[in-house]
Design a protein around this motif. Structure first.
Motif, mmCIF file in Angstrom:
data_model
loop_
_atom_site.group_PDB
_atom_site.id
_atom_site.type_symbol
_atom_site.label_atom_id
_atom_site.label_comp_id
_atom_site.label_asym_id
_atom_site.label_seq_id
_atom_site.Cartn_x
_atom_site.Cartn_y
_atom_site.Cartn_z
ATOM 1 N N SER A 69 0.886 -0.995 -0.149
ATOM 2 C CA SER A 69 0.215 -0.126 0.055
ATOM 3 C C SER A 69 0.824 1.423 -0.106
ATOM 4 C CB SER A 69 -0.842 -0.085 1.255
ATOM 5 O OG SER A 69 -0.225 0.381 2.306
ATOM 6 N N VAL A 70 0.616 2.374 -0.670
ATOM 7 C CA VAL A 70 1.431 3.181 -0.557
ATOM 8 C C VAL A 70 1.487 3.880 0.892
ATOM 9 C CG1 VAL A 70 0.998 5.933 -1.113
ATOM 10 C CG2 VAL A 70 0.056 4.215 -3.202
ATOM 11 N N SER A 94 8.179 3.989 -11.449
ATOM 12 C CA SER A 94 6.842 3.639 -11.342
ATOM 13 C C SER A 94 6.087 3.975 -10.484
ATOM 14 C CB SER A 94 6.730 1.711 -12.099
ATOM 15 O OG SER A 94 5.790 1.457 -12.772
ATOM 16 N N TYR A 95 4.824 2.507 -10.167
ATOM 17 C CA TYR A 95 4.372 3.238 -8.082
ATOM 18 C C TYR A 95 5.178 3.452 -7.552
ATOM 19 C CZ TYR A 95 2.636 1.217 -4.141
ATOM 20 O OH TYR A 95 2.107 1.026 -2.457
ATOM 21 N N GLY A 96 7.060 3.564 -7.677
ATOM 22 C CA GLY A 96 7.907 3.806 -7.100
ATOM 23 C C GLY A 96 7.512 5.193 -6.807
ATOM 24 N N GLY A 97 7.043 6.151 -7.790
ATOM 25 C CA GLY A 97 6.812 7.415 -7.627
ATOM 26 C C GLY A 97 5.913 7.783 -6.739
ATOM 27 N N PRO A 98 4.572 7.755 -6.436
ATOM 28 C CA PRO A 98 3.509 7.525 -5.209
ATOM 29 C C PRO A 98 4.105 7.577 -3.907
ATOM 30 C CG PRO A 98 2.701 6.729 -7.199
ATOM 31 C CD PRO A 98 3.934 6.414 -7.231
ATOM 32 N N VAL A 99 5.434 6.091 -3.833
ATOM 33 C CA VAL A 99 5.941 6.137 -2.768
ATOM 34 C C VAL A 99 7.109 7.178 -2.582
ATOM 35 C CG1 VAL A 99 7.299 4.391 -1.232
ATOM 36 C CG2 VAL A 99 5.438 3.453 -2.219
ATOM 37 N N ILE A 100 7.652 7.332 -2.913
ATOM 38 C CA ILE A 100 9.190 8.356 -2.920
ATOM 39 C C ILE A 100 8.263 9.745 -2.610
ATOM 40 C CG2 ILE A 100 10.751 7.453 -3.754
ATOM 41 C CD1 ILE A 100 10.932 9.667 -6.313
ATOM 42 N N THR A 101 7.121 9.787 -3.144
ATOM 43 C CA THR A 101 6.335 10.960 -2.787
ATOM 44 C C THR A 101 5.917 11.511 -1.789
ATOM 45 O OG1 THR A 101 5.303 11.368 -5.275
ATOM 46 C CG2 THR A 101 4.642 12.796 -3.569
ATOM 47 N N GLU A 102 4.976 10.216 -1.052
ATOM 48 C CA GLU A 102 5.022 10.297 0.444
ATOM 49 C C GLU A 102 6.472 9.999 1.502
ATOM 50 O OE1 GLU A 102 2.586 10.245 3.798
ATOM 51 O OE2 GLU A 102 2.114 10.823 1.610
ATOM 52 N N ALA A 103 6.790 9.287 1.112
ATOM 53 C CA ALA A 103 7.735 9.049 1.635
ATOM 54 C C ALA A 103 8.605 10.608 2.611
ATOM 55 C CB ALA A 103 9.010 8.062 1.310
ATOM 56 N N VAL A 116 11.237 8.030 -12.634
ATOM 57 C CA VAL A 116 12.199 7.577 -13.478
ATOM 58 C C VAL A 116 10.572 7.100 -14.114
ATOM 59 C CG1 VAL A 116 13.056 5.625 -14.109
ATOM 60 C CG2 VAL A 116 13.945 7.574 -12.353
ATOM 61 N N ALA A 117 9.842 7.015 -15.067
ATOM 62 C CA ALA A 117 8.928 6.814 -15.792
ATOM 63 C C ALA A 117 8.078 5.722 -13.937
ATOM 64 C CB ALA A 117 9.143 4.887 -15.950
ATOM 65 N N ALA A 118 7.809 7.363 -13.752
ATOM 66 C CA ALA A 118 7.261 7.221 -12.524
ATOM 67 C C ALA A 118 5.225 7.767 -12.604
ATOM 68 C CB ALA A 118 8.182 6.992 -12.087
ATOM 69 N N PHE A 119 5.155 7.904 -11.182
ATOM 70 C CA PHE A 119 3.715 8.347 -10.986
ATOM 71 C C PHE A 119 4.440 9.390 -9.642
ATOM 72 C CE2 PHE A 119 1.433 4.166 -12.161
ATOM 73 C CZ PHE A 119 0.529 4.741 -13.624
ATOM 74 N N ALA A 120 3.497 11.225 -10.393
ATOM 75 C CA ALA A 120 4.106 11.823 -9.244
ATOM 76 C C ALA A 120 2.580 12.745 -9.035
ATOM 77 C CB ALA A 120 4.841 13.089 -9.799
ATOM 78 N N PRO A 121 2.196 11.834 -7.812
ATOM 79 C CA PRO A 121 0.682 12.408 -7.950
ATOM 80 C C PRO A 121 0.506 13.566 -7.500
ATOM 81 C CG PRO A 121 1.569 10.303 -6.509
ATOM 82 C CD PRO A 121 2.538 10.906 -7.623
ATOM 83 N N ASP A 122 -0.805 13.756 -7.486
ATOM 84 C CA ASP A 122 -0.794 15.035 -6.613
ATOM 85 C C ASP A 122 -2.131 14.900 -5.359
ATOM 86 O OD1 ASP A 122 -1.576 17.432 -5.165
ATOM 87 O OD2 ASP A 122 -2.561 18.172 -6.918
ATOM 88 N N THR A 123 -2.211 14.795 -4.749
ATOM 89 C CA THR A 123 -2.593 15.018 -3.088
ATOM 90 C C THR A 123 -3.790 14.565 -3.412
ATOM 91 O OG1 THR A 123 -1.797 16.179 -2.141
ATOM 92 C CG2 THR A 123 -3.793 15.614 -1.108
ATOM 93 N N GLY A 124 -3.933 12.743 -3.066
ATOM 94 C CA GLY A 124 -5.586 11.954 -3.091
ATOM 95 C C GLY A 124 -6.161 11.233 -4.939
ATOM 96 N N SER A 194 -3.376 9.120 -3.020
ATOM 97 C CA SER A 194 -1.799 9.733 -2.648
ATOM 98 C C SER A 194 -1.862 10.367 -1.602
ATOM 99 C CB SER A 194 -1.292 9.630 -3.556
ATOM 100 O OG SER A 194 -0.892 8.857 -4.555
ATOM 101 N N GLY A 195 -1.468 10.470 -0.524
ATOM 102 C CA GLY A 195 -1.282 12.073 0.722
ATOM 103 C C GLY A 195 -0.273 13.172 0.234
ATOM 104 N N VAL A 196 -0.016 14.168 0.804
ATOM 105 C CA VAL A 196 0.592 15.443 0.479
ATOM 106 C C VAL A 196 2.145 15.111 -0.842
ATOM 107 C CG1 VAL A 196 1.703 17.691 1.436
ATOM 108 C CG2 VAL A 196 0.334 16.248 2.653
ATOM 109 N N ALA A 197 1.566 15.925 -1.272
ATOM 110 C CA ALA A 197 2.337 15.588 -2.664
ATOM 111 C C ALA A 197 3.235 16.666 -2.043
ATOM 112 C CB ALA A 197 1.492 16.511 -3.663
ATOM 113 N N SER A 198 4.450 15.966 -2.132
ATOM 114 C CA SER A 198 5.582 16.711 -1.912
ATOM 115 C C SER A 198 6.727 17.498 -2.763
ATOM 116 C CB SER A 198 6.844 15.291 -1.249
ATOM 117 O OG SER A 198 7.426 14.617 -1.952
#
Length: 261
Positions: A69-70, A94-103, A116-124, A194-198
């Protein structure tokens, strides 16, 4: 006597100035590079990037991403960040993008994010929602599922589809090994908001390929532009497995992020 005191004071001043000059001339410690793999990959997918970074004197850690889970995956990566005393450049595939954004949230030693070929999600936003923002992903048709004890599902890419779907620009023999060692992701993780977009407060960098079949290139271009990425690199013909097929280009972008002041 007064002359002796003046001479000693002058010598002390010169010594202090010299010491300050030496300290100023000392190079800053290079940031540690923390690499976070995404779904359908694993930590060794960063091997080529790690080798390229090591040649230039960088220490890299390929953090294990549980892909559950994220929130919990980000907590696992954040524990790695807290163990590093100096600055960090945080890199996600990839999915590591949301993970680093939150971490990155709450970890002041993170100085930059590299997607890197990754999602960079905004909050929610979720990975699944972003993937469908523009057409082009063929991932859904390549997936197979296994049931989990808690009632959820693990997702894998079918081995016979892995090369074309995930790693078309990787030699077939190598892609076959990647298919056999791929790590599954829970369906729930891809749907989790996702949570807060760092990336709104940290400098971000992006690299992706024009032939990515997992995340549409248009989506990654949109996310990089939205995040006001310091630099975006587009690899012509690059697949989703850029860290395997183009490690030098990725290492170069990471080093640019690491050396920025």
């Amino acid at each position: 006597m007064r002359d002796i005191i003046n001479i000693l004071a002058l010598a002390a001043t010169i010594g202090t100035a010299a010491a300050t000059s030496v300290q100023a001339a000392e190079p800053r410690a290079k940031p540690v590079i923390v690499l976070v793999h995404g779904a359908f990959a694993e930590s060794s997918s960063w091997n080529g990037v790690i080798q390229a970074l090591a040649k230039d004197g960088y220490t890299a850690i390929a953090a294990a991403n549980p892909l559950r889970s994220v929130t919990s995956d980000a907590a696992a990566v954040a524990s790695v960040l807290r163990s590093i005393p100096g600055p960090v450049v945080l890199v996600g595939h990839s999915y590591g993008g949301p993970v680093i954004t939150e971490a990155a949230n709450g970890n002041s030693n993170v100085k930059a994010l590299v997607y890197v070929a990754a999602f960079a999600p905004d909050t929610g936003e979720s990975s699944a929602r972003l993937s469908g923002k523009f057409p082009g992903s063929t991932l859904a048709d390549a997936l197979t599922t296994t049931a989990l004890p808690d009632g959820g599902q693990d997702l894998y890419i079918r081995q016979e589809r892995y090369h074309d779907q995930f790693a078309a620009d990787v030699p077939e023999d190598e892609a076959r090994l990647m298919a056999a060692t791929q790590r599954p992701i829970t369906q729930a993780a891809l749907a989790e908001p996702s949570g807060v977009a760092s990336w709104k407060t940290l400098p971000s960098y992006a690299i992706y390929g024009t032939a990515d079949r997992n995340i549409p290139p248009a989506v990654m271009g949109f996310m990089a532009q939205r995040a006001h990425a310091v630099k975006t690199v587009v690899i012509e013909g690059g697949s989703h497995a850029l860290m395997v097929s183009h490690p030098k280009e990725i290492a170069s972008l990471i080093e640019e992020a690491a050396s920025a002041r």
